[in-house]
Design a protein around this motif. Structure first.
Motif: not given
Length: 239
Positions: A39-57
């Motif tokens: 997910l981080a690679e497909s969105h061009g962001v860090s894994r930490a950003t993906v992790r926080e997005a998942i936590q919010r959802l």
């Protein structure tokens, strides 16, 4: 260096994208999400950003984490206490005629939108359900006919790709499934007409699907209306 403003913007973009995939049906309920790295690679962001997005959802009830298994889309949830009118329905079942009137509004709209928006996979799913319904009707297996009938209407609602319709359907799915199954069983009790009516219902579902597959919204709308009118006529005077 990423500024706090940029970081919030990236996080918001990832949250919105993941949310849209869930609500629009790209990821169905109980689907396992790709890995954080993917997910981080497909969105061009860090894994930490993906992790926080998942936590919010997860906090919003759209995703759930399973230790050792990953992150999954949450299945359809029953109505919450914040919807008191749904609680009232659960406590006092509506009359058959009232439910049919509701379905005329809800399911005719679903059929119209499905004709405009159904994906190839969703059309294939409906075709498979209809094939199983056909076999059940010809084998006179009322339980299987009832199950496939309910499954067809649920698939049609998903194929509408309208977030409000899909969520509303999820909130009343138990009620509608029981209503559809009950109709099928009750109609089968009229042994003199049961066979003819089962074949008629099968043909009506086929007409709905044919219109959806042909991308004919008005024809799909009318086919669903005719089907529900027929269902109502099976039970004259039944409230």
């Amino acid at each position: 260096m990423t500024t706090p403003t940029v970081a919030r913007g990236l996080l918001g973009r990832v949250v919105k994208d993941l949310e849209n995939r869930i609500l629009e049906g790209s990821w169905r309920e109980r689907t396992r999400l790709p890995s954080e790295r993917a997910l981080a690679e497909s969105h061009g962001v860090s894994r930490a950003t993906v992790r926080e997005a998942i936590q919010r959802l997860v906090a919003r009830g759209l995703l759930e984490t399973r230790r050792g298994s990953g992150v999954f889309v949450v299945g359809a949830q029953p109505a919450r206490a914040s919807a008191p009118w749904l609680q009232l329905i659960a406590q006092s079942a509506p009359m058959r005629s009232d439910t049919l009137e509701f379905r005329l509004i809800f399911e005719c709209a679903s059929a119209r939108f499905a004709a405009e928006r159904a994906s190839a996979d969703e059309l294939a799913e409906m075709a498979d359900i209809l094939e199983r319904m056909k076999k059940a009707v010809h084998a006179r297996k009322v339980d299987e006919e009832a199950a496939t009938d309910a499954a067809f209407h649920a698939a049609l609602a998903r194929a509408s790709h309208n977030i409000m319709l899909d969520h509303f359907h999820a909130s009343v799915i138990t009620l509608l499934r029981e209503h559809i199954i009950s109709n099928t069983y009750d109609a089968a009790r009229d042994s003199a007409n049961a066979r003819q009516r089962a074949l008629a219902r099968l043909a009506q579902h086929q007409r709905v699907f044919d219109a959806v597959r042909a991308r004919q919204p008005q024809a799909a709308f009318e086919a669903m209306r005719e089907h529900l009118d027929f269902v109502g006529r099976q039970f004259p005077g039944d409230g």
